[in-house]
Design an enzyme around this catalytic site. Structure first.
Site, mmCIF file in Angstrom:
data_model
loop_
_atom_site.group_PDB
_atom_site.id
_atom_site.type_symbol
_atom_site.label_atom_id
_atom_site.label_comp_id
_atom_site.label_asym_id
_atom_site.label_seq_id
_atom_site.Cartn_x
_atom_site.Cartn_y
_atom_site.Cartn_z
ATOM 1 N N PHE A 237 12.225 63.557 95.674
ATOM 2 C CA PHE A 237 12.372 64.804 96.440
ATOM 3 C C PHE A 237 13.692 64.839 97.189
ATOM 4 C CE2 PHE A 237 7.869 63.428 96.350
ATOM 5 C CZ PHE A 237 7.450 64.288 95.358
ATOM 6 N N ILE B 72 11.487 61.099 87.610
ATOM 7 C CA ILE B 72 10.860 60.763 88.899
ATOM 8 C C ILE B 72 9.506 61.443 89.032
ATOM 9 C CG2 ILE B 72 13.077 60.370 90.010
ATOM 10 C CD1 ILE B 72 12.794 63.127 91.339
ATOM 11 N N LEU C 117 10.234 75.362 79.512
ATOM 12 C CA LEU C 117 10.335 74.505 78.335
ATOM 13 C C LEU C 117 9.041 73.757 78.040
ATOM 14 C CD1 LEU C 117 13.908 73.116 79.054
ATOM 15 C CD2 LEU C 117 13.265 75.147 77.738
ATOM 16 N N ASN C 118 8.287 73.471 79.088
ATOM 17 C CA ASN C 118 6.988 72.823 78.897
ATOM 18 C C ASN C 118 6.036 73.380 79.955
ATOM 19 O OD1 ASN C 118 4.704 71.105 79.152
ATOM 20 N ND2 ASN C 118 5.831 69.387 78.261
ATOM 21 N N PRO C 119 5.152 74.285 79.570
ATOM 22 C CA PRO C 119 4.311 74.962 80.557
ATOM 23 C C PRO C 119 3.441 73.999 81.365
ATOM 24 C CG PRO C 119 4.049 75.950 78.376
ATOM 25 C CD PRO C 119 4.902 74.730 78.199
ATOM 26 N N THR D 79 4.028 70.679 82.318
ATOM 27 C CA THR D 79 4.753 69.972 83.370
ATOM 28 C C THR D 79 5.420 70.965 84.327
ATOM 29 O OG1 THR D 79 6.624 69.754 81.858
ATOM 30 C CG2 THR D 79 5.128 67.887 82.031
ATOM 31 N N LYS E 20 16.362 77.418 83.835
ATOM 32 C CA LYS E 20 17.124 77.467 85.093
ATOM 33 C C LYS E 20 16.875 76.269 86.006
ATOM 34 C CE LYS E 20 17.964 82.415 85.820
ATOM 35 N NZ LYS E 20 17.492 83.630 86.505
ATOM 36 N N GLU F 216 12.595 72.746 92.442
ATOM 37 C CA GLU F 216 12.700 73.021 93.869
ATOM 38 C C GLU F 216 12.223 74.407 94.269
ATOM 39 O OE1 GLU F 216 16.411 70.654 95.421
ATOM 40 O OE2 GLU F 216 16.516 70.922 93.262
#
Lengths: 338, 712, 207
Positions: free
Chosen positions: B244, B467, B593-595, B597, B664, B668
């Site tokens: 984070f 991470i 790109l990966n729903p 995650t 994009k 965050e």
């Protein structure tokens, strides 16, 4: 953490003897607070006398209709016991409001009573604290004290007692059994087991050196009485009380007047705080919201808030009034207005 | 646009856009995924640092006698005898180099022993003498030390002004002039910072397992500090327990671990105790905000001023860029966005999830809600009305901006009904709130290699760090699609500084930066394979890519992700306890790109925003100079019971001006605006406006005890 | 691994450790870890968590706070969930310990909770996950045994607790997740909770 010796006691007497033989030793049961404090350098025992395997883990019926809780009964087992849930729901509620499932599985009845304050200055040996190091001063008084006491504190210490369970025990008129040796046992009222700091904040309780808590006696529940425990905290679970209240209320079924009220606050004081003034004023009175509020205020008028903890008075008043209103089946007065 | 930025042909894709489960999931649920402190080289020793117990001054003596006398103690490093370090850009890493103490908790010694217990006991036995000087850790308005820095974090100018915001504000028919306060906050990733360092004197090689967000920068910094050629340093980070932002650059633990292994000739693990983190690994600096908004009765903004005060340490200037989102969000001609900072005797602040946007959007989006109240306008409509055609500060067109769509979609899904009156359920007051979110698109150059094996499998190497974002998974998906092969034909190797240099997992830029390199390497390999005839040689075929040229191109577009949060809360009039009942976010962040995650990323950000709104508080102790909330009992990270039904949705956004994947960055934006939505809901529920976070029972109860004077 | 398993000590299970000399700061400790007997000679200061991680190389149990404040170290001790960071290993002589490494079957088949965590993406960084899983096993057992939680109605007196989402949230609140995977964790536990096998573990079944 300094190295220490370890003795696993097989009897109370052996434990007391080992304690006497090892100056600077500590009894160890669940250890959820003691080991924590050892890691912080607050506790530095020379030896640990492990009493966790003594046969003190039973919950038994007392002839007077009460219950005897062994000192090493785990908090989760106590909260789950059908007799406790049916007859002392207040106690089960208070236990379940504390800590987490995995901590309650380990923490014991005796250890819960003996847990130390969570005051940040107490927990930090690099700072002054009269409770940890008598005479060093109280850093909390002028420092960070939002969580600290508004009742019963002294100029030397403003720490609160963190236990939820003890608040319920105080309201239930429980007694704490102490073993001091083969010929030396005594019982102490739970409400007076913890002491006010006055000039000796280093002494949390009335326990004498070497004494062992062997159990807690719960008197028979008052027939017809209802009870409630409620705790306010900074997050929805797994946080110490900002304030809490435990109430046992017995109303006369004929006229609806209070036959008996036992009310204890948590989070406000160095010990579970029996609101004797409130109890006295309510006894014999009709639990009208105005009456209740005046009775609660009579207790809280004694409070001496510091710069950042005056909210506890309002919070405690709201909790107490709402709890009594719930138990009495009346509508509470509008909360949170001065 | 460069040719490489053409988006991947969606028709040919098998993997991207599908909810592939994280590839390391099995390792994580079986406990076999090893983190930095869990490497067990033979003869490993343990280091335990000693923090300073004064807030300002210097060390006058370090007595190590008692510590060294303890069994198993190998060394105690002090400012007097620690290895002299080479230069570093980050002065917080110049550990044990001199006797000054810039803040409480600054490390003044390191004990090393052959056991963990021995190291801790030795650290406790070190006696440090100090000469204390007066200290000041309290940020306040009017602090004489406040100054306007040259720039703020992210390289933005500290001060921007357009037109005459004061005159426009004075002339505005509807105005709000409000102040907000956000306390210091701590990242508190579940894995405390840890490193296992192993100096092989014979080979002259340093191997370090570090809990970090990127091993390239750790290697570079360690090489500089220890005056080693970079090829003599290997930094590994296969699994990292969250960051984070707090692991974006090397932190003290890794420097201490390397010092210790060099001194003792044994591998050394330094795993920081949780209680040390607040002082040693960065924090989100407190921010004091004043926001002035002027508007016409129809809601059109005519003036926006956002002034931010914050603190930094005396060691390093880090300025939380909290006024920057005011340069992006709303169409307003006359504006001022500005920062002032005071250097105090405090620990050095650093990145924490969406630095700048997180506190800044709390203030701006709360003020927008107050303006909507003042206007008697639906806060959704107020935001829609002021949606700009171009980026207000730069005048550049947006590469894509779908904030309005997020607000509309969210309003529909949430059942938002505009100015809905609060509900009362017994002692509970219930209300809903909305806020917008934004986060910039960053990208940095990266390198990657792709390798085709004769057996038909592929090895893709990129020094990404996962991470917990799902980087390992989504980069494998990018590779598989670029190679035109099934996902299980690809093995991805990451978390190793020996691979080509890459940027860190930070700025929500990891997937874009690493992914672009992976895409280019795999595309190059595909071309190479297409030109190859016959069976592959035993060594296979390889291709590599370096996106230095393409990623550094300055696009003529303003590129940001946007989103909208909707929250329903209840406030208990008895206790002042606020609980969130529902939280819903809708985001426009390019291509997802990966729903699977991605949803976890969005929701995770929202949950951290919930903590910021309701539970997370840290404060500096004026008398002692340290953070009062240093452990996880005192610093209230939300627990499971705090977190209700949380939903994250997204707008299908096609933006050709980003990178070959069209994403994009999503790590965050989930936290941005979440606290404002919750705070706005509390205002709606209670009729009181609380402007100081977090909204804890004491504050809510105090607010409720003041009679409701109608809309505030 | 430097320490591995020390020479087996024939000491009795649940016996008093040999501490002949005053000031003796070490004891032999015998644990049954994931079904296998492990005999150790340990400094009394060693917690169960550090015994697992540093002496037995079972690093699945995580150290997040070392003070019972985060739950990452949660393991099952004689079948009940506990924070291993607050238990001194010497006090557990003769006890059975199940860690995350002991949840899956020897053939590698995942425990129902492990499967559900993967399926629901109930983690990101994975550092709290072993503790969440062990805690969930313990919580499911407690519910099955009729243990109440703070959100259980007083009226619900007998029989297994019904695991609503609210119940799961409360019962798992001793396990922090900074990645914010709570909603998925609740779904995973609810999902796995319907599988009777979820309260068991492979190693315990084998014992």
């Amino acid at each position: 953490m300094k190295p220490f010796a370890y003795v696993r006691a097989t009897s109370l007497r052996e434990a007391a003897d080992a304690y006497a033989a090892h100056p600077g030793s500590r009894y160890l049961a669940g250890g959820t607070n003691l080991v924590d404090l050892m890691k912080l350098g607050v506790e530095t025992p020379t030896a640990l006398i492990d009493i966790s395997r003594l046969p003190l883990d039973g919950i038994t019926e007392l002839p007077d209709g009460g219950l005897h809780i062994g000192a090493t009964v785990r908090n989760s087992d106590l909260a789950a016991d059908p007799r406790v849930r049916a007859r002392y729901p207040l106690l089960a509620r208070a236990l379940l409001a504390g800590a987490s499932g995995q901590l309650r599985n380990v923490a014991t009845t005796g250890g819960n009573l003996l847990q130390r304050t969570r005051c940040g200055y107490f927990q930090d040996p690099s700072k002054p604290c009269n409770k940890r190091e008598p005479g060093s001063g109280c850093a909390a008084r002028e420092g960070i004290h939002r969580d600290h006491a508004v009742l019963g504190q002294s100029e030397h210490c403003i720490a609160t007692h963190p236990s939820d369970m003890a608040v319920a025990l105080a309201a239930l008129d429980a007694e704490v059994e102490l073993y001091g040796g083969p010929d030396s046992s005594r019982t102490v009222e739970a409400a007076h087991f913890h002491r006010l700091p006055a000039d000796h904040p280093e002494q949390d309780t009335v326990i004498r050196p070497g004494e062992i808590i062997t159990g807690v006696r719960l008197p028979a529940p008052v027939p017809g009485a209802r009870s409630l425990h409620r705790k306010a905290r900074d997050r929805a679970s797994y946080a110490f009380a900002l304030a809490s209240v435990a109430v046992v209320l017995d109303l006369d079924p004929e006229d609806g007047r209070v036959r008996r009220c036992a009310l204890a606050f948590g989070g406000l004081a160095p010990r579970p705080w029996r609101a004797t003034e409130t109890e006295a004023r309510l006894t014999g009175a009709a639990p009208h919201p105005d009456t209740v509020r005046a009775a609660v205020d009579a207790e809280l008028d004694r409070a001496q808030p510091l710069r950042d903890n005056a909210y506890k008075i309002l919070l405690a008043r709201n909790l107490a009034c709402a709890a009594i209103a719930t138990l009495a089946g009346t509508r509470p007065g509008a909360p949170a207005t001065p | 646009m460069s040719p490489t930025t053409a988006t991947l042909d969606t028709a040919a894709q098998a993997s991207l856009g599908t909810p592939v489960p994280r590839l390391e999931a099995r390792d994580k649920v079986t406990g076999t995924a090893r983190y930095a402190a869990e490497q067990n080289p033979p003869r490993r020793a343990y280091g335990w640092p000693v923090p300073a117990t004064i807030a300002h001054g210097r060390v006058t003596a370090v007595d190590t006698t008692a510590a060294l006398a303890l069994p198993g103690v190998l060394a105690v490093l002090t400012p007097y005898d620690a290895p002299r370090l080479g230069p570093s850009d980050d002065p917080t890493l110049q550990l044990l180099q001199d006797t000054r103490v810039p803040h409480r908790g600054w490390y003044v010694a390191l004990a090393v022993a052959d056991t963990l217990e021995g190291a801790r006991a030795a650290a406790e036995a070190v006696r440090v003498g100090y000469e204390a000087e007066p200290h000041d850790v309290t940020l306040r308005e009017g602090h004489p030390g406040l100054y306007t820095p040259e720039e703020v974090n992210g390289g933005y100018p500290a001060h921007r002004e357009h037109g005459d915001p004061d005159a426009a504000f004075a002339a505005a028919p509807v105005r709000v002039d409000v102040r907000y306060s956000v306390p210091p906050l701590h990242n508190h990733a579940m894995e405390p910072h840890a490193a296992t360092a192993d100096w092989d004197a014979g080979r002259g090689h340093l191997t370090v397992y570090d809990s970090c967000q990127g091993t390239t920068v750790v290697r570079t910094v360690l090489a500089g500090l220890f005056r080693l050629p970079e090829d003599r340093v290997t930094v590994l980070a296969e699994h990292v327990g969250g960051g984070f932002g707090s692991k974006s650059t090397p932190r003290p633990h890794v420097v201490l671990a390397v010092m210790a292994t060099r001194r003792c000739g044994r591998p050394v693990t330094v795993a920081l105790p949780r209680q040390h983190l607040a002082a040693c690994v960065g924090h989100r600096a407190p921010t004091l905000h004043r926001v002035r908004l002027g508007a016409r009765p129809d809601g059109t903004l005519t003036s926006l001023t956002h002034e931010v005060l914050t603190h930094t340490s005396r060691v390093r200037e880090f300025v939380e860029q909290a006024a920057v989102p005011g340069r992006v969000m709303y169409a307003v001609r006359d504006s001022r966005t500005t920062h002032r900072v005071a250097a105090l005797d405090v620990p050095t602040p650093s990145w924490m999830r969406a630095p700048g946007e997180t506190p800044g959007m709390y203030a701006l989006e709360s003020a927008m809600d107050e303006l909507a109240d003042a206007l008697g306008m639906d806060p959704v409509e107020l935001r829609v009305r002021n949606d700009p055609a171009t980026e207000p500060d730069s005048g550049r067109p947006f590469s894509s901006r779908h904030l309005v769509e997020c607000l509309r979609e969210g309003a529909t899904r949430f059942g938002w009904t505009g100015h809905r009156p609060p509900l009362r359920e017994g002692p509970l007051l219930i209300g809903s709130g909305v806020a917008a979110a934004t986060y910039p698109v960053y990208i940095a150059p990266a390198g990657a290699r792709a390798h085709a094996r004769p057996d038909g499998s592929y090895l893709v190497e990129v020094n990404a760090t996962d991470i917990g974002t799902g980087a390992r998974t989504v980069l494998s998906q990018i590779a598989a699609d670029a190679l035109g092969v099934p996902l299980d034909a690809v093995t991805l190797s990451l978390g190793n500084s020996a691979l080509p240099p890459t940027p860190v997992a930070g700025g929500s830029a990891g997937t874009a930066s690493w992914g672009w390199a992976v895409h280019d390497a795999c595309t190059a390999l595909t071309d190479r394979l297409a030109r190859h005839h016959g069976p592959l040689p035993d060594a296979g075929l390889s291709a590599s890519a370096d996106t230095t040229q393409s990623a550094k191109q300055k696009p003529p577009y303003a590129r940001h992700a946007f989103g909208a949060h909707f929250a329903e809360v209840q406030a208990d009039t008895v206790t002042g306890e606020v609980r969130v009942r529902r939280l819903l976010g809708v985001f426009a962040a390019g291509r997802i790109l990966n729903p699977r995650t991605a949803r976890s990323q969005f929701i995770g950000g929202m949950v951290m925003g919930l903590g910021m709104a309701l539970t997370e508080h840290s404060g500096l102790d004026p008398a002692f100079g340290d953070f009062a909330e240093r452990d996880l009992a005192a610093y209230h990270v939300p627990v499971n019971a705090d977190v209700p039904a949380v939903e994250a949705h997204w707008i299908d956004e096609h933006d050709k001006h980003l990178n070959p994947m069209g994403g994009k960055g999503i790590g965050e934006i989930g936290i941005v605006g979440a606290a404002a939505a919750i705070g706005n809901a509390v205002s709606r529920a209670t009729g009181r406006r609380l402007r100081e976070l977090p909204l804890t029972p004491d504050r809510v109860l105090a607010a409720l005890s003041v009679p409701d004077t109608g809309p505030v | 691994m430097a320490h591995a398993t020390d020479p087996p000590a024939p000491g009795p299970a649940h016996g008093t450790p040999d501490h002949a000399a005053a000031g003796d700061h070490r004891s032999r400790v015998s644990l049954r870890v994931n079904g296998a007997r492990r005999d150790l000679d340990l400094d009394h200061r060693v917690t169960l968590l550090d015994a697992l991680r540093e002496h037995l190389d079972l690093t699945g149990s995580k150290k997040g706070c070392d003070h019972g404040q985060c739950g990452a170290c949660t393991v099952l001790v004689d079948g009940r969930r506990a924070n291993s960071c607050l238990l001194l290993a010497v006090t557990l002589d003769g006890c059975g310990i199940t860690t995350v490494e002991g949840l899956a079957a020897p053939d590698g088949a995942l425990h129902p909770l492990q499967r559900a965590f993967v399926e629901h993406d109930a983690f990101q960084c994975g550092y709290c996950t072993p503790g969440q899983l062990c805690s969930a096993v313990g919580a499911l057992r407690e519910a099955a045994a009729g243990h109440p939680s703070h959100v259980t109605a007083d009226a619900a007196q007998a029989g297994p607790a019904v695991l609503t989402a609210e119940e799961i949230r409360e019962r798992l609140s001793g396990n922090l997740c900074r990645c914010g995977a709570y909603p998925a964790i609740v779904r995973a536990v609810a999902d796995a909770g319907t599988d009777p096998a979820a309260t068991g573990t492979a190693v315990e079944a084998a014992v």
